[in-house]
Design a protein around this motif. Sequence first.
Motif, short mmCIF file in Angstrom:
data_model
loop_
_atom_site.label_atom_id
_atom_site.label_comp_id
_atom_site.label_asym_id
_atom_site.label_seq_id
_atom_site.Cartn_x
_atom_site.Cartn_y
_atom_site.Cartn_z
N ALA A 145 -7.98 4.13 -39.21
CA ALA A 145 -8.02 4.72 -37.87
C ALA A 145 -6.81 5.60 -37.59
N THR A 146 -5.64 5.21 -38.14
CA THR A 146 -4.39 5.91 -37.80
C THR A 146 -3.73 6.60 -38.99
N ASP A 147 -4.15 6.25 -40.21
CA ASP A 147 -3.55 6.73 -41.46
C ASP A 147 -2.15 6.19 -41.70
N GLU A 148 -1.69 5.25 -40.88
CA GLU A 148 -0.41 4.60 -41.17
C GLU A 148 -0.54 3.78 -42.46
N GLN A 149 0.55 3.73 -43.23
CA GLN A 149 0.53 3.04 -44.52
C GLN A 149 1.64 1.99 -44.62
N LEU A 150 1.35 0.97 -45.39
CA LEU A 150 2.28 -0.13 -45.67
C LEU A 150 2.19 -0.44 -47.15
#
Length: 216
Positions: free
Chosen positions: A42-47
């Motif tokens: 949904a946000t393209d944030e990565q971990l």
Amino acid sequence: MTYSGAVTVGGPADVHELKDLMITKIAVGPMDNNAYLLRCRATDEQLLIDAANDAETLLGMIGDDGIASVVTTHQHGDHWQALDRVVAATGARTFAGRADADGIPVPTDVPVDDGDVIRVGQVQLTARHLVGHTPGSIALVYDDPHGHPHVFTGDCLFPGGPGRTTRPADFQSLMSGLEAKVFTLPDETWIYPGHGNDTTLGAERPHIQEWLARGW
């Protein structure tokens, strides 16, 4: 393509595409460690889970979007060899189990306790503190609302048994933790270990008693 979780050092990554989360698995040397890149769809944030080694390979997998966070599953050196370079290149916040943080030479921004929630975009991962392989090992549970759970176990659970322990008390502690905090999940739960192939709780559950009997 169907995800298998079978990766080799120097080979391509494998991608597990879930509805809300993409999980990219890659192997790095020299100890065949797995690293996992999680991306919120949904946000393209990565971990990143475990900046184990080979910073160039990990940064290539991360790409230009960068990462918000790096979680180190435990303090053993083969799981953080690339952590300093990855953090320097991305500015990511670092997470690790509270009892292992002092054993990791890169400062831990967020010490993690049992039950803590780590977020990647709109996705939540719940930490499970497992004592035995190291004092502060953590597993991360993603309870997929559209399917079965997914658990990143570090070196606490592999196909064929729990991670290495050096004392009987450590083995008993690790097994107790796994039974109370991991094997309470359903058989379909997918296990992503720190080395080697993936497995499921259903494949491993029938062997718990033999692990207890052998003591490792």
